[in-house]
Motif scaffolding. Structure first.
Motif, PDB file in Angstrom:
ATOM      1  N   SER A  93       4.498  -9.696  -3.697  1.00  0.00           N
ATOM      2  CA  SER A  93       3.778  -9.072  -3.438  1.00  0.00           C
ATOM      3  C   SER A  93       2.635  -7.381  -3.578  1.00  0.00           C
ATOM      4  N   ARG A  94       1.621  -8.107  -3.046  1.00  0.00           N
ATOM      5  CA  ARG A  94       0.253  -7.018  -4.220  1.00  0.00           C
ATOM      6  C   ARG A  94      -0.269  -5.621  -3.170  1.00  0.00           C
ATOM      7  N   SER A  95      -0.038  -5.699  -1.745  1.00  0.00           N
ATOM      8  CA  SER A  95      -0.224  -4.856  -0.625  1.00  0.00           C
ATOM      9  C   SER A  95       0.171  -5.324   0.542  1.00  0.00           C
ATOM     10  N   VAL A  96      -0.119  -4.262   1.158  1.00  0.00           N
ATOM     11  CA  VAL A  96       0.335  -3.970   2.550  1.00  0.00           C
ATOM     12  C   VAL A  96      -0.305  -5.588   3.679  1.00  0.00           C
ATOM     13  N   SER A  97      -1.040  -5.766   3.031  1.00  0.00           N
ATOM     14  CA  SER A  97      -2.086  -6.708   3.735  1.00  0.00           C
ATOM     15  C   SER A  97      -2.127  -8.107   2.681  1.00  0.00           C
ATOM     16  N   ASP A  98      -1.654  -8.786   3.797  1.00  0.00           N
ATOM     17  CA  ASP A  98      -2.039 -10.519   2.052  1.00  0.00           C
ATOM     18  C   ASP A  98      -3.469 -10.190   2.327  1.00  0.00           C
ATOM     19  N   LYS A  99      -4.195 -11.353   1.036  1.00  0.00           N
ATOM     20  CA  LYS A  99      -5.360 -11.617   1.128  1.00  0.00           C
ATOM     21  C   LYS A  99      -5.817 -12.445   1.733  1.00  0.00           C
ATOM     22  N   SER A 100      -5.217 -13.142   2.278  1.00  0.00           N
ATOM     23  CA  SER A 100      -5.344 -14.852   3.390  1.00  0.00           C
ATOM     24  C   SER A 100      -5.484 -13.971   5.458  1.00  0.00           C
ATOM     25  N   LYS A 179       1.068  -3.803  -7.837  1.00  0.00           N
ATOM     26  CA  LYS A 179       0.981  -4.600  -8.991  1.00  0.00           C
ATOM     27  C   LYS A 179       2.359  -5.038  -9.791  1.00  0.00           C
ATOM     28  N   TRP A 180       2.302  -4.211 -10.597  1.00  0.00           N
ATOM     29  CA  TRP A 180       2.814  -3.704 -11.243  1.00  0.00           C
ATOM     30  C   TRP A 180       4.523  -3.222 -11.557  1.00  0.00           C
ATOM     31  N   PHE A 181       4.525  -2.743  -9.818  1.00  0.00           N
ATOM     32  CA  PHE A 181       5.729  -2.140  -9.717  1.00  0.00           C
ATOM     33  C   PHE A 181       6.253  -2.846  -8.494  1.00  0.00           C
ATOM     34  N   ASN A 182       5.446  -3.645  -7.847  1.00  0.00           N
ATOM     35  CA  ASN A 182       6.157  -5.017  -7.557  1.00  0.00           C
ATOM     36  C   ASN A 182       7.110  -5.856  -8.434  1.00  0.00           C
ATOM     37  N   ILE A 183       6.367  -5.663  -8.917  1.00  0.00           N
ATOM     38  CA  ILE A 183       6.654  -7.336 -10.139  1.00  0.00           C
ATOM     39  C   ILE A 183       8.222  -6.481 -10.273  1.00  0.00           C
ATOM     40  N   ALA A 184       8.143  -5.131 -11.357  1.00  0.00           N
ATOM     41  CA  ALA A 184       9.263  -4.675 -11.569  1.00  0.00           C
ATOM     42  C   ALA A 184      10.103  -4.762 -10.999  1.00  0.00           C
TER      43      ALA A 184
END
Length: 198
Positions: A93-100, A179-184
């Protein structure tokens, strides 16, 4: 159940509900990504789902799992697979809205409630509470008191994690930090399997 035993049960319920585990790590991530209001169904799903699991264990499901080890193993495997799937979703997950353009959604009430049935920590909590705090002479009263104790403690405890995540939203508004928070969080969620599956 004596007052002292009930107070000890409340402490057990609090410690097991507030400490890190799959539910709390997912709520932390949800608080960051969606805020507290959109995370409320997730919090309620955890509390209600765990209460139903607790009642089921108290009224015999725990004994069935002990009697049928293959069922217990299947539950562990299904839980581990689903937990890894959720960890992957959080990590990617990168943000509330997906890039697509597709909107990313927080976990729904029903999904959070159903997750309790494959959550290894929830099973350990429920089975331990029923094994330690039930009175064989008063099984129904014991199960009811254990359920009341967890109902009192669980929702406020899980709310702390969602609230903490919401408090971090400003700090993690930067896409790289998010991004790094979600990966962690995804890695930590996957790591919660280690003590449960050994």
């Amino acid at each position: 159940m004596s007052v002292d035993a009930f107070l000890a049960l409340l402490v057990y319920a609090f410690v097991t509900s507030i400490t890190p585990g799959p539910n709390n790590l997912m709520l932390l991530a949800s608080g960051v990504n969606f805020g507290i209001v959109r995370t409320v169904p997730h919090m309620l799903g955890i509390s209600i789902g765990f209460l139903i699991l607790l009642l089921a264990v108290g009224f015999g499901l725990g004994a069935a799992l002990t009697a049928f080890p293959a069922l217990h193993t299947a539950l562990k495997v299904a839980g581990a697979a689903y937990l890894l799937y959720l960890a992957w979703k959080i990590a990617m997950s990168r943000s509330v809205s997906d890039k697509s353009g597709a909107e990313v959604q927080p976990m729904r009430f029903i999904d959070a409630a159903a997750f309790q049935w494959v959550n290894p920590k929830a099973w350990v909590m429920a089975i331990t509470a029923m094994a330690v705090y039930t009175n064989p002479n008063h099984p129904f009263v014991s199960v009811a008191l254990i359920s009341i104790a967890f109902t009192i403690v669980n929702l406020p405890s899980v709310s702390v994690w969602a609230g903490f995540g919401t408090a971090l939203r400003g700090l993690l508004s930067d896409p790289v930090r998010l991004k790094w928070f979600n990966i962690a969080m995804g890695l930590l969620l996957a790591a919660t399997l280690w003590p449960m599956l050994r």
